[in-house]
Design a protein around this motif. Sequence first.
Motif, short mmCIF file in Angstrom:
data_model
loop_
_atom_site.label_atom_id
_atom_site.label_comp_id
_atom_site.label_asym_id
_atom_site.label_seq_id
_atom_site.Cartn_x
_atom_site.Cartn_y
_atom_site.Cartn_z
N SER A 206 -23.29 27.41 -16.22
CA SER A 206 -23.36 26.89 -14.69
C SER A 206 -24.68 27.07 -14.18
O SER A 206 -25.17 28.47 -14.21
CB SER A 206 -22.06 27.38 -14.08
N CYS A 207 -25.71 26.24 -13.85
CA CYS A 207 -26.81 26.50 -13.59
C CYS A 207 -27.42 25.25 -12.77
O CYS A 207 -27.17 24.14 -13.26
CB CYS A 207 -27.55 26.53 -14.89
N LEU A 208 -28.24 25.52 -12.01
CA LEU A 208 -28.93 24.32 -11.00
C LEU A 208 -27.72 23.41 -10.47
O LEU A 208 -28.22 21.98 -10.51
CB LEU A 208 -30.00 23.64 -11.87
N GLY A 209 -26.63 23.98 -9.99
CA GLY A 209 -25.67 23.29 -9.46
C GLY A 209 -24.96 22.10 -10.53
O GLY A 209 -23.98 21.06 -10.03
N HIS A 210 -25.00 22.32 -11.57
CA HIS A 210 -24.24 21.43 -12.56
C HIS A 210 -23.59 22.49 -13.72
O HIS A 210 -24.16 23.59 -13.85
CB HIS A 210 -25.25 20.51 -13.44
N GLN A 211 -22.82 21.96 -14.76
CA GLN A 211 -22.28 22.81 -15.79
C GLN A 211 -22.77 22.02 -16.88
O GLN A 211 -22.62 21.00 -17.06
CB GLN A 211 -20.64 22.77 -15.47
N PHE A 212 -22.88 22.99 -18.00
CA PHE A 212 -23.43 22.33 -19.16
C PHE A 212 -22.63 23.18 -20.47
O PHE A 212 -21.88 24.25 -20.12
CB PHE A 212 -24.83 23.11 -19.59
N LEU A 213 -22.16 22.30 -21.46
CA LEU A 213 -21.65 22.93 -22.54
C LEU A 213 -22.27 23.12 -23.88
O LEU A 213 -23.25 22.34 -24.22
CB LEU A 213 -20.40 21.80 -23.00
N LEU A 214 -22.48 24.33 -24.21
CA LEU A 214 -23.14 24.78 -25.27
C LEU A 214 -22.50 24.92 -26.45
O LEU A 214 -21.46 25.58 -26.53
CB LEU A 214 -24.05 26.22 -25.10
N VAL A 215 -22.69 23.92 -27.57
CA VAL A 215 -22.07 24.01 -28.61
C VAL A 215 -22.87 24.53 -29.92
O VAL A 215 -23.79 23.93 -30.16
CB VAL A 215 -21.26 22.64 -29.10
N LEU A 216 -22.44 25.71 -30.56
CA LEU A 216 -23.07 26.15 -32.00
C LEU A 216 -22.10 25.61 -33.08
O LEU A 216 -21.01 26.27 -32.89
CB LEU A 216 -23.44 27.41 -32.01
N ARG A 217 -22.44 24.97 -34.10
CA ARG A 217 -21.39 24.39 -35.14
C ARG A 217 -21.89 24.94 -36.57
O ARG A 217 -23.11 24.48 -36.64
CB ARG A 217 -21.28 23.05 -34.88
N LYS A 218 -21.08 25.40 -37.32
CA LYS A 218 -21.30 25.67 -38.57
C LYS A 218 -20.67 24.48 -39.39
O LYS A 218 -19.45 24.35 -39.17
CB LYS A 218 -20.97 27.13 -39.34
N ALA B 219 -27.09 23.25 -32.86
CA ALA B 219 -26.88 24.13 -31.51
C ALA B 219 -27.17 22.57 -30.66
O ALA B 219 -28.39 22.29 -30.97
CB ALA B 219 -27.65 25.28 -31.33
N THR B 220 -26.45 22.52 -29.70
CA THR B 220 -26.96 21.53 -28.75
C THR B 220 -26.39 21.97 -27.49
O THR B 220 -25.33 22.59 -27.40
CB THR B 220 -26.50 20.08 -29.19
N MET B 221 -26.81 21.26 -26.38
CA MET B 221 -26.51 21.35 -24.91
C MET B 221 -26.11 20.18 -24.17
O MET B 221 -26.93 19.35 -24.46
CB MET B 221 -27.46 22.05 -24.21
N MET B 222 -25.03 20.22 -23.49
CA MET B 222 -24.39 18.86 -23.20
C MET B 222 -24.28 19.02 -21.63
O MET B 222 -23.49 20.17 -21.17
CB MET B 222 -23.31 18.06 -23.76
N LEU B 223 -24.58 17.84 -20.98
CA LEU B 223 -24.34 18.36 -19.53
C LEU B 223 -22.70 17.41 -18.98
O LEU B 223 -22.42 16.42 -19.63
CB LEU B 223 -25.11 17.22 -18.74
#
Lengths: 242, 242
Positions: A134-146, A158-162
């Motif tokens: 949670s940052c700058l008034g929004h929520q992001f999903l961080l996914v690290l996948r093997k 690794a990617t980040m999605m809003l």
Amino acid sequence: MLFFTQCFGAVLDLIHLRFQHYKAKRVFSAAGQLVCVVNPTHSLKYAPTRCAAAQTSAEQGILSPCHHHEAVHDPQLVPCTCPLFSCPWEGHLEVVVSHLRQTHRINILQGAEIVFLATDMHLPAPTDWIIMHSCLGHQFLLVLRKQEKYEGHPQFFATMMLIGTPTQADNFTYRLELNRNQRRLKWEATPRSVLECVDSVISDGDCLVLNTSLAQLFSDNGSLAIGIAITTSKVHNAEAEI
Amino acid sequence: MLFFTQCFGAVLDLIHLRFQHYKAKRVFSAAGQLVCVVNPTHSLKYAPTRCAAAQTSAEQGILSPCHHHEAVHDPQLVPCTCPLFSCPWEGHLEVVVSHLRQTHRINILQGAEIVFLATDMHLPAPTDWIIMHSCLGHQFLLVLRKQEKYEGHPQFFATMMLIGTPTQADNFTYRLELNRNQRRLKWEATPRSVLECVDSVISDGDCLVLNTSLAQLFSDNGSLAIGIAITTSKVHNAEAEI
């Protein structure tokens, strides 16, 4: 007796958590950064997730709720965006975060800069490490996948999605940073919207990609610390102009 | 008539070069950065290079001139470090640069920060793009290689090596930076010495690794611009402490 055994186990867990937290702090020596220990979840890759089902529908010429959420009966409803599980839930974008927290037990962290400490990197693919940020008034999903894109050669993505629309996502820039063993790797990009599938972002390779040997170089005792920062795009553009 | 045709061809080449130079300048907008257009060379991957021959000897228990240059009859002589060709040359470390320039026609560029513009990224693997970079009183070899580690899936590997000893190499940090399409990827590491084989650095994956889709995202009309900067390690450590 059982009570004491459980208490002792809990204390051991706390010591382990504290030790991992200390390790991550040592790697990212900036004071005040929040360190989050993220345990892996075995990915149900071969289960028919909503996303995969939606993609199949799209291939068959049917509009998919994943890529074309306008096609859902109520245009304001979106499917569950959890990349781990097949889930029949759908709801308004505003309640996706509480659904992910309550139903899928995904942690949420506050702060402009955090450290994501993924444990047990040695576990076999497919495995996911997920948190919300949670940052700058929004929520992001961080996914690290093997994942094994090429059989026998697992890679880390690794990617980040809003958790928001693609238009909202365009206003941000996320940075993922690895720093260890006299090596530093930084990836900066505009986050994608969770309305796009995380699976397609990873299969397109439009994210931070690590082969196993690099992941080992950046890992400390089986844990990988990823520094995360989110800024608004204006800051990013200003930097690019300098 | 032939004279005019050749002149016209030369003018067209100059215009093309100027256009590519302009494109790279646009990507890396910092004024005063030197842009070097680097054409590909088809890599003689399957030829028995000195390095490969040396590695075979090492496997057979014989000390190799590549990894153990102490084993060369005159300990001050090193083999040719050109990653492209099998070459019987050996000489003192101080004359490796002039050998690479004169015999293998590898260009050398001056400047703390330069832009390496690799053309024709679509060419099939194995292909190499190579220049030398003179900076801080030393010469470095920059190698970008397109190689198929997994059949049918070419990847790009970029690394920088000091034309000097491993002890000298430890004093420097190199940075490779890609910046395009609202994405930025930075790799920072200590250069390896050319006395180690570039082939083993790449097969270990201890370098900047790009899959084809990322390389396409960072390319502009088939050319990939890589910003290069070299600093002494003290600067790097001070940055890490901040």
